[in-house]
Design an enzyme around this catalytic site. Structure first.
Site, PDB file in Angstrom:
ATOM      1  N   PRO A   1      46.641  20.202 -44.758  1.00 45.91           N
ATOM      2  CG  PRO A   1      45.531  21.994 -45.770  1.00 45.91           C
ATOM      3  CD  PRO A   1      45.463  20.613 -45.184  1.00 45.91           C
TER       4      PRO A   1
ATOM      5  CE  LYS B   1      35.181  41.682 -36.666  1.00 46.88           C
ATOM      6  NZ  LYS B   1      33.672  41.571 -36.664  1.00 46.88           N
TER       7      LYS B   1
ATOM      8  CB  ILE C   1      29.470  33.135 -34.552  1.00 49.16           C
ATOM      9  CG1 ILE C   1      30.756  32.641 -34.626  1.00 49.16           C
ATOM     10  CG2 ILE C   1      29.111  33.379 -33.242  1.00 49.16           C
ATOM     11  CD1 ILE C   1      31.830  33.448 -34.087  1.00 49.16           C
TER      12      ILE C   1
ATOM     13  CG  LEU D   1      42.746  23.835 -38.145  1.00 47.49           C
ATOM     14  CD1 LEU D   1      43.935  23.401 -38.771  1.00 47.49           C
ATOM     15  CD2 LEU D   1      43.352  24.151 -36.380  1.00 47.49           C
TER      16      LEU D   1
ATOM     17  CB  ALA E   1      44.159  46.020 -40.223  1.00 41.49           C
TER      18      ALA E   1
ATOM     19  CE1 TYR F   1      37.860  38.987 -39.502  1.00 39.69           C
ATOM     20  CE2 TYR F   1      39.493  37.918 -38.035  1.00 39.69           C
ATOM     21  CZ  TYR F   1      38.219  38.457 -38.370  1.00 39.69           C
ATOM     22  OH  TYR F   1      37.406  38.022 -37.330  1.00 39.69           O
TER      23      TYR F   1
ATOM     24  CB  THR G   1      38.143  38.909 -33.805  1.00 35.84           C
ATOM     25  OG1 THR G   1      39.453  37.993 -33.638  1.00 35.84           O
ATOM     26  CG2 THR G   1      38.602  40.113 -34.571  1.00 35.84           C
ATOM     27  CG  ASP G   2      41.523  36.202 -30.141  1.00 40.04           C
ATOM     28  OD1 ASP G   2      41.236  36.088 -31.327  1.00 40.04           O
ATOM     29  OD2 ASP G   2      41.568  35.080 -29.545  1.00 40.04           O
ATOM     30  CD  GLU G   3      42.527  36.562 -36.190  1.00 38.15           C
ATOM     31  OE1 GLU G   3      42.900  37.180 -37.178  1.00 38.15           O
ATOM     32  OE2 GLU G   3      42.208  35.190 -36.331  1.00 38.15           O
TER      33      GLU G   3
HETATM   34  P1  NAD Z   1      31.141  34.060 -41.197  1.00 35.02           P
HETATM   35  O1  NAD Z   1      31.874  34.211 -42.341  1.00 35.02           O
HETATM   36  O2  NAD Z   1      30.795  32.369 -41.018  1.00 35.02           O
HETATM   37  O3  NAD Z   1      29.754  34.465 -41.490  1.00 35.02           O
HETATM   38  C1  NAD Z   1      29.762  35.840 -41.985  1.00 35.02           C
HETATM   39  C2  NAD Z   1      28.188  36.242 -42.364  1.00 35.02           C
HETATM   40  O4  NAD Z   1      28.311  37.566 -42.568  1.00 35.02           O
HETATM   41  C3  NAD Z   1      27.779  35.255 -43.603  1.00 35.02           C
HETATM   42  O5  NAD Z   1      26.689  34.795 -43.289  1.00 35.02           O
HETATM   43  C4  NAD Z   1      28.004  36.365 -44.679  1.00 35.02           C
HETATM   44  O6  NAD Z   1      26.998  36.227 -45.576  1.00 35.02           O
HETATM   45  C5  NAD Z   1      27.467  37.776 -43.960  1.00 35.02           C
HETATM   46  N1  NAD Z   1      28.165  38.887 -44.617  1.00 35.02           N
HETATM   47  C6  NAD Z   1      29.258  39.180 -44.975  1.00 35.02           C
HETATM   48  N2  NAD Z   1      29.409  40.333 -45.710  1.00 35.02           N
HETATM   49  C7  NAD Z   1      28.280  40.798 -45.597  1.00 35.02           C
HETATM   50  C8  NAD Z   1      27.878  42.092 -45.999  1.00 35.02           C
HETATM   51  N3  NAD Z   1      28.541  42.972 -46.930  1.00 35.02           N
HETATM   52  N4  NAD Z   1      26.304  42.365 -45.685  1.00 35.02           N
HETATM   53  C9  NAD Z   1      25.528  41.670 -45.137  1.00 35.02           C
HETATM   54  N5  NAD Z   1      26.053  40.334 -44.895  1.00 35.02           N
HETATM   55  C10 NAD Z   1      27.453  40.020 -44.857  1.00 35.02           C
HETATM   56  O7  NAD Z   1      31.642  34.474 -39.922  1.00 35.02           O
HETATM   57  P2  NAD Z   1      31.657  33.753 -38.371  1.00 35.02           P
HETATM   58  O8  NAD Z   1      32.929  33.017 -38.023  1.00 35.02           O
HETATM   59  O9  NAD Z   1      30.208  33.436 -38.007  1.00 35.02           O
HETATM   60  O10 NAD Z   1      31.907  35.171 -37.633  1.00 35.02           O
HETATM   61  C11 NAD Z   1      30.988  36.424 -37.430  1.00 35.02           C
HETATM   62  C12 NAD Z   1      31.621  37.501 -36.569  1.00 35.02           C
HETATM   63  O11 NAD Z   1      32.240  36.849 -35.392  1.00 35.02           O
HETATM   64  C13 NAD Z   1      32.631  38.120 -37.541  1.00 35.02           C
HETATM   65  O12 NAD Z   1      32.224  39.511 -37.328  1.00 35.02           O
HETATM   66  C14 NAD Z   1      33.862  37.740 -36.828  1.00 35.02           C
HETATM   67  O13 NAD Z   1      34.781  38.681 -37.122  1.00 35.02           O
HETATM   68  C15 NAD Z   1      33.633  37.642 -35.279  1.00 35.02           C
HETATM   69  N6  NAD Z   1      34.388  36.569 -34.875  1.00 35.02           N
HETATM   70  C16 NAD Z   1      34.583  35.114 -35.479  1.00 35.02           C
HETATM   71  C17 NAD Z   1      35.205  34.200 -34.617  1.00 35.02           C
HETATM   72  C18 NAD Z   1      35.508  33.042 -35.277  1.00 35.02           C
HETATM   73  O14 NAD Z   1      36.216  32.042 -34.568  1.00 35.02           O
HETATM   74  N7  NAD Z   1      34.816  32.548 -36.287  1.00 35.02           N
HETATM   75  C19 NAD Z   1      35.705  34.610 -33.537  1.00 35.02           C
HETATM   76  C20 NAD Z   1      35.765  36.032 -32.891  1.00 35.02           C
HETATM   77  C21 NAD Z   1      35.003  36.770 -33.759  1.00 35.02           C
HETATM   78  O1  DAU Z   2      40.843  34.331 -32.990  1.00 36.20           O
HETATM   79  C1  DAU Z   2      39.375  34.538 -33.681  1.00 36.20           C
HETATM   80  C2  DAU Z   2      39.547  34.337 -35.152  1.00 36.20           C
HETATM   81  O2  DAU Z   2      39.725  32.985 -35.133  1.00 36.20           O
HETATM   82  C3  DAU Z   2      38.387  35.069 -35.942  1.00 36.20           C
HETATM   83  O3  DAU Z   2      38.312  36.365 -35.793  1.00 36.20           O
HETATM   84  C4  DAU Z   2      38.315  34.468 -37.467  1.00 36.20           C
HETATM   85  O4  DAU Z   2      37.267  35.040 -37.952  1.00 36.20           O
HETATM   86  C5  DAU Z   2      38.560  33.233 -37.374  1.00 36.20           C
HETATM   87  O5  DAU Z   2      38.638  32.594 -38.866  1.00 36.20           O
HETATM   88  C6  DAU Z   2      39.802  32.412 -36.378  1.00 36.20           C
HETATM   89  O6  DAU Z   2      40.911  32.820 -37.215  1.00 36.20           O
HETATM   90  P1  DAU Z   2      42.277  32.032 -37.431  1.00 36.20           P
HETATM   91  O7  DAU Z   2      43.163  32.494 -38.545  1.00 36.20           O
HETATM   92  O8  DAU Z   2      42.846  31.650 -36.220  1.00 36.20           O
HETATM   93  O9  DAU Z   2      41.300  30.676 -37.686  1.00 36.20           O
HETATM   94  P2  DAU Z   2      41.648  29.457 -38.766  1.00 36.20           P
HETATM   95  O10 DAU Z   2      40.788  28.216 -38.708  1.00 36.20           O
HETATM   96  O11 DAU Z   2      41.859  30.031 -40.271  1.00 36.20           O
HETATM   97  O12 DAU Z   2      43.083  28.977 -38.534  1.00 36.20           O
HETATM   98  C7  DAU Z   2      43.308  28.385 -37.191  1.00 36.20           C
HETATM   99  C8  DAU Z   2      44.999  28.052 -37.168  1.00 36.20           C
HETATM  100  O13 DAU Z   2      45.270  26.714 -38.068  1.00 36.20           O
HETATM  101  C9  DAU Z   2      45.677  29.176 -37.598  1.00 36.20           C
HETATM  102  O14 DAU Z   2      47.055  29.032 -36.735  1.00 36.20           O
HETATM  103  C10 DAU Z   2      46.126  29.103 -38.865  1.00 36.20           C
HETATM  104  C11 DAU Z   2      45.929  27.312 -38.722  1.00 36.20           C
HETATM  105  N1  DAU Z   2      45.665  26.543 -40.236  1.00 36.20           N
HETATM  106  C12 DAU Z   2      44.427  27.027 -40.682  1.00 36.20           C
HETATM  107  C13 DAU Z   2      43.987  26.596 -41.986  1.00 36.20           C
HETATM  108  C14 DAU Z   2      42.729  26.967 -42.559  1.00 36.20           C
HETATM  109  C15 DAU Z   2      46.371  25.528 -40.714  1.00 36.20           C
HETATM  110  O15 DAU Z   2      47.447  25.219 -40.132  1.00 36.20           O
HETATM  111  N2  DAU Z   2      46.058  25.098 -41.987  1.00 36.20           N
HETATM  112  C16 DAU Z   2      44.978  25.314 -42.479  1.00 36.20           C
HETATM  113  O16 DAU Z   2      44.261  24.793 -43.771  1.00 36.20           O
END
Ligand code: NAD
Ligand code: DAU
Length: 376
Positions: A238, A187, A14, A223, A185, A183, A135-137
């Site tokens: 998976p 956040k 993001i 996913l 907890a 995770y 995050t919504d989690e």
């Molecule tokens: P990501 O894992 O793709 O990227 C995380 C980035 O943070 C990476 O570039 C990593 O190098 C950097 N990072 C990790 N630890 C670090 C540290 N100690 N110091 C400096 N940099 C560090 O994550 P993302 O999916 O892009 O998520 C970004 C943010 O948005 C997170 O805070 C996550 O909780 C939040 N978020 C993600 C989602 C989602 O669906 N991916 C949804 C809602 C909120």
């Molecule tokens: O809701 C926001 C969150 O969404 C963010 O805060 C997290 O950073 C982000 O990783 C994401 O979390 P999820 O656990 O929902 O995402 P993930 O892609 O890991 O999994 C999506 C769904 O798919 C979840 O119900 C678990 C399932 N899954 C995931 C993987 C990786 C599978 O069934 N098989 C898989 O191999």
């Protein structure tokens, strides 16, 4: 107006979209991408902006208080958009300590450095902003009391035709925190620290809680990119448990646009939920991905369905997430721009067209990019 903005985690999924948006949209700003480059950080995500004069990359750990305090002073930082985190739930189940360190202590370290620097200035917190991306989690899990799905009482541009909700309730900004995974907890704890810095010291903070993002440059442990890549290579898919868990999906560029809007126009001390009213059962989403990849690759319909492999469920797997983002829509006029069908088509095409990016990530070669680009 010139602003000096640190975006943490800008080399991640993001964060890279947020950095790209800010660098292109605000040539007058000084955008500093601060990232430790963990396994999830990939500077190749930002190749198209790395030579822009308003962009700078700094490799730093957010837990390194001294270095960050120094950076605040040197760059006269007036805005922080904090995305850096450990983000993958499965990893948090295996290694919770890393999540507490980065997500809790790292956020606290940024807050304290920002406090000390901003309070040392004559104008103090005026014109400053600490924006924390969450995050919504943190809200826990919603009930699946309509397993067949019901038509929701709202329509938004993001809702697919025939969009369903799988329960009556949604996550609102007022929903009580109830995180389940290490995770979430961690956040949740970081969100509380951010709010505490507003309530205790008057720091101008904002928190947003967003649903699942999808789109280009996502690390293929998550996913959607994992499954697109596996379908392409005819590897097993998976599916955890029965595939009945529900997630609410938002295209990543729509999240980045929301972050831009909220950073500039959101009210201090407020929380905004960000989501597209776009719930999908995992198994239904997986079938959409299979259909889309097969069509684009010219395979007969249903060709890759045999890859679906039901595996042991994730521990503590949250049943359903569903965000109500009406507040953001009503107060700041944000709307998701893409129908889900368009978003998933764009996303599948991006991963199939960018196989080199995917190969570099899956082989580990992407980690050499920093050494080549920044260490000569
Ligand atoms: P990501 O894992 O793709 O990227 C995380 C980035 O943070 C990476 O570039 C990593 O190098 C950097 N990072 C990790 N630890 C670090 C540290 N100690 N110091 C400096 N940099 C560090 O994550 P993302 O999916 O892009 O998520 C970004 C943010 O948005 C997170 O805070 C996550 O909780 C939040 N978020 C993600 C989602 C989602 O669906 N991916 C949804 C809602 C909120
Ligand atoms: O809701 C926001 C969150 O969404 C963010 O805060 C997290 O950073 C982000 O990783 C994401 O979390 P999820 O656990 O929902 O995402 P993930 O892609 O890991 O999994 C999506 C769904 O798919 C979840 O119900 C678990 C399932 N899954 C995931 C993987 C990786 C599978 O069934 N098989 C898989 O191999």
């Amino acid at each position: 107006m010139r602003r000096n903005i640190v975006i943490t985690g800008g080399a991640g999924f993001i964060g890279s979209h947020v950095v790209r948006l800010f660098v292109n949209k605000y040539p007058e700003y000084n955008i500093i991408n601060l990232d430790k480059l963990t396994y999830a950080g990939n500077l190749a995500n930002l190749k198209d902006v790395e030579d822009k004069p308003n962009y700078k990359f700094v490799r730093m750990d957010i837990c390194d208080f001294e270095s960050f305090y120094q950076l605040m002073q040197e760059e006269k930082v007036d805005g922080i958009i904090h995305l850096a985190a450990e983000s993958h739930v499965d990893r948090s189940i295996k290694d919770p300590f890393t999540f507490a360190r980065t997500n809790v202590m790292g956020t606290l370290s940024l807050l304290q450095a920002a406090k000390l620097y901003w309070e040392s200035l004559p104008e103090k917190y005026e014109g400053k902003r600490f924006y924390h991306i969450s995050t919504d989690e943190v809200y826990g899990a919603l009930k699946m009391n309509h397993p067949e799905g019901i038509e929701p009482p709202f329509k938004t541009v993001a809702s697919s035709e025939g969009h369903k909700a799988y329960g009556d309730d949604f996550f609102y900004e007022t929903t009580k925190y109830n995180p389940h995974s290490p995770y979430s907890a961690a956040k949740a704890s970081s969100d509380h620290f951010v709010r505490a810095y507003h309530d205790t010291y008057g720091m101008p903070t904002i928190v947003t809680n967003c649903s699942n993002n999808y789109g280009p440059y996502q690390f293929p442990e998550k996913l959607i990119p994992l499954f697109i890549n596996n379908i392409r290579h005819r590897k097993p898919l998976p599916v955890y448990g029965k595939g009945e868990n529900v997630r609410d999906w938002l295209y990543v560029e729509d999240h980045a646009r929301a972050i831009d809007l909220i950073f500039h126009e959101g009210k201090v001390a407020e929380t905004y939920n960000i989501g597209g009213f776009n719930e999908w059962k995992n198994i239904d989403l997986i079938k959409v991905m299979i259909k889309t990849v097969d069509r684009i690759l010219g395979n007969p319909e249903g060709h890759s369905l045999d890859l679906i492999t039901y595996v042991t469920d994730r521990l503590g797997h949250d049943a359903r997430y569903a965000i109500d983002s009406s507040k953001l829509q009503k107060e700041l006029g944000w709307e998701p721009s893409l129908q889900f069908e368009e978003g998933i088509e764009k996303t599948v095409r991006w991963y199939l067209d960018n196989q080199e990016w995917m190969d570099n990530v899956t082989s580990g070669d992407y980690q050499k990019y920093y050494e080549e680009m920044y260490k000569g």
